[in-house]
Design an enzyme around this catalytic site. Structure first.
Site, PDB file in Angstrom:
ATOM      1  N   THR A  72       0.778  -1.234   0.012  1.00 10.79           N
ATOM      2  CA  THR A  72      -0.004   0.118  -0.028  1.00 10.79           C
ATOM      3  C   THR A  72       0.871   1.219   0.000  1.00 10.79           C
ATOM      4  OG1 THR A  72      -1.701   1.294   1.280  1.00 10.79           O
ATOM      5  CG2 THR A  72      -0.410  -0.024   2.708  1.00 10.79           C
TER       6      THR A  72
ATOM      7  N   ASP B 271      -0.348   4.081   1.147  1.00 10.89           N
ATOM      8  CA  ASP B 271      -0.902   4.767   2.275  1.00 10.89           C
ATOM      9  C   ASP B 271       0.176   4.630   3.494  1.00 10.89           C
ATOM     10  OD1 ASP B 271      -2.814   6.282   1.197  1.00 10.89           O
ATOM     11  OD2 ASP B 271      -3.852   4.477   0.904  1.00 10.89           O
TER      12      ASP B 271
ATOM     13  N   MET C 284      -2.507  12.060  -2.226  1.00 12.70           N
ATOM     14  CA  MET C 284      -3.432  10.882  -1.825  1.00 12.70           C
ATOM     15  C   MET C 284      -3.258  10.599  -0.307  1.00 12.70           C
ATOM     16  SD  MET C 284      -3.073   8.076  -4.773  1.00 12.70           S
ATOM     17  CE  MET C 284      -4.019   8.075  -6.342  1.00 12.70           C
ATOM     18  N   GLY C 285      -4.415  10.188   0.257  1.00 13.08           N
ATOM     19  CA  GLY C 285      -4.338   9.920   1.743  1.00 13.08           C
ATOM     20  C   GLY C 285      -6.013  10.181   2.129  1.00 13.08           C
TER      21      GLY C 285
ATOM     22  N   GLU D 122      -6.070  14.615   0.374  1.00 11.98           N
ATOM     23  CA  GLU D 122      -7.133  14.560  -0.160  1.00 11.98           C
ATOM     24  C   GLU D 122      -8.567  14.219   0.509  1.00 11.98           C
ATOM     25  OE1 GLU D 122      -7.002  11.224  -3.091  1.00 11.98           O
ATOM     26  OE2 GLU D 122      -6.897   9.569  -1.595  1.00 11.98           O
TER      27      GLU D 122
ATOM     28  N   GLN E 210       0.828   9.204  -8.884  1.00  8.76           N
ATOM     29  CA  GLN E 210       1.552   8.863  -7.473  1.00  8.76           C
ATOM     30  C   GLN E 210       1.904   7.523  -7.218  1.00  8.76           C
ATOM     31  OE1 GLN E 210      -0.497  11.369  -4.281  1.00  8.76           O
ATOM     32  NE2 GLN E 210      -1.911  11.759  -5.914  1.00  8.76           N
ATOM     33  N   ARG E 211       1.159   6.797  -7.964  1.00  3.73           N
ATOM     34  CA  ARG E 211       1.518   5.223  -7.607  1.00  3.73           C
ATOM     35  C   ARG E 211       2.218   4.502  -9.120  1.00  3.73           C
ATOM     36  NH1 ARG E 211      -4.907   4.176  -6.452  1.00  3.73           N
ATOM     37  NH2 ARG E 211      -5.358   3.545  -8.482  1.00  3.73           N
TER      38      ARG E 211
END
Length: 429
Positions: free
Chosen positions: A140, A142, A192-193, A248, A302-303
């Site tokens: 992940t 995150d 992101m998050g 986000e 981002q990923r």
């Protein structure tokens, strides 16, 4: 001992290094006499339900090797299909497919929801008398899988690369903002998050000495738009310009959210973005400098930006895959492979295992003590934690005709032995 086949699948949002965990599994499986053919379920658990199993053991060695440089989940695919307790037919189908293909090992690469799925399948197989070893492989961006005390999981493969992405993006943004600030003094960037602030916090890695006019707002520390505006204007009065990084999932009111199959808000699909709402508010209330606020909302880059993948992250993702395969071969079912940090000033890690029951549906919190007292920055302790994860060097990518060379598996599928099946959640009516 009779060989049993292994099925590996991926679930949830991908990462730049997820395929290197897959590579670790494939390459390690060759070393164990107990493991026969390695199959990849096409698009996660949906591939198991549809009996779409790619033969990974028969793929050319160069394609397996290229998994190190191939981002996200295009090699075997991922999904956001959640197995819920009420979907008894789906669970029956999973067991039927595993029996039909002599599967004795199931490795699921994913986050907390995926660990829950792996745990459910492990329990179900035991109840049905199927000799199946289920092992989780963490993934992940995150960094939210595990415990907030960092005893079970120090960090998760994928986070280091996204943190490195943001390190570079902030450096680049600062260069532009410094040059264009007479017209565009404020740049708002959304990271992101949904709930966990590890990704926006990584912006501080670009400026550990706090030389940039940088403000960081995490979803864990909400405040009003009015307060953010005051803090932005304070920075403008001091420095003449301001960079803002915001989660986000920061609470700015209704964004017209859309949820995915796991029930998580998919902010990139929602009607509004947090960044746009903040930009609008700043421009409506007025800035303490001439010019206007602008916004930048990176999406899935981002990923999937492989050029920014952390070499440390890549190596750890590979080793986690190898450890997971070893756990499977040893018959260690119901566990997830994990990374733990060794004590001492030098960054080193060791690999261990944690029960799936302890990480299934877990949601690590960003430590409150790592949020600066003012709520608009992170502390040096966070920088100390995250800095080793982004590595030192840039990845050198294999190229051909000016384009990156990525893994392209041959369509070698296991012969289907069961009637066609439509997953329960995909049925109409």
């Amino acid at each position: 001992m009779a060989k049993k086949n292994l099925v590996v699948a991926q679930s949830g949002g991908p990462t730049p290094v997820i395929n290197n965990s897959l590579r670790g599994i494939i390459e390690a499986a060759r070393d164990f006499d107990a493991i026969g053919t390695v199959y990849g379920a096409r698009h996660g658990i949906e591939g198991v339900l549809k009996e779409e199993l790619i033969n990974l053991s028969s793929q050319p060695p160069e394609e397996i090797a290229l998994l190190r440089y191939t981002p996200v989940a295009g090699s075997i695919g991922t999904c956001r299909y959640k197995l819920k307790p009420s979907q008894s037919e789906d669970f029956d189908r999973v067991i039927d497919v595993f029996r039909a293909h002599n599967v004795g090992y199931f490795l699921y690469i994913g986050g907390n929801d995926s660990m829950d799925t792996a745990n459910k399948i492990a329990r179900l197989a035991e109840e049905r008398g199927l000799d199946l070893v289920a092992v989780g492989v963490p993934k992940t961006i995150d960094n939210d899988v595990g415990d907030s005390e960092f005893r079970l999981v120090d960090h998760t493969p994928g986070y280091g690369s996204t943190a490195k992405y943001w390190t570079h993006m902030i450096q680049y943004a600062n260069e532009e903002n410094g040059g264009s600030c007479p017209a565009d003094p404020v740049l708002v960037m959304q990271a992101m998050g949904r709930k966990i602030g590890f990704i926006p916090a990584a912006a501080r890695l670009a400026d550990p000495n706090r030389e940039m006019p940088l403000l960081i707002y995490l979803a864990e520390r909400p405040c009003s738009l009015e307060r953010i505006t005051d803090e932005v204007n304070d920075m403008l009065r001091k420095r003449g310009r301001c960079l803002v990084v915001i989660s986000e999932g920061f609470d700015v009111g209704d964004v017209g959210e859309i949820k995915d199959a796991f029930g998580h808000t998919s902010f990139s699909s929602s009607k509004l973005t947090v960044a746009q709402i903040l930009v609008n508010y700043l421009n409506e209330k007025g800035l303490a400098a001439k010019g206007a606020a602008r916004g930048n909302v990176p999406g899935t880059d981002q990923r999937h930006s492989m050029a920014y993948a952390s070499t440390v992250d890549l190596d750890e993702a590979y080793n986690v895959g190898r450890v997971a395969a070893a756990l499977a071969a040893q018959g260690t079912s119901g566990f997830m492979a994990t990374i733990l940090r060794n004590p001492g000033p030098a960054y080193t890690v060791r690999y261990d295992q944690v029960p799936l029951t302890e990480v299934a549906n877990s949601e690590r919190k960003f430590p409150a003590q790592w949020i600066a007292p003012g709520g608009n920055d992170v502390t040096d302790d966070f920088v100390k934690y995250a800095r080793p994860l982004i590595g030192e060097d840039m990845l050198t990518l294999p190229m051909r005709d000016g384009r990156q060379r990525m893994t392209r598996f041959q369509p070698i599928f296991a012969e289907k032995k069961l009637p066609p099946y439509t997953p329960q959640m995909d049925r109409k009516g």
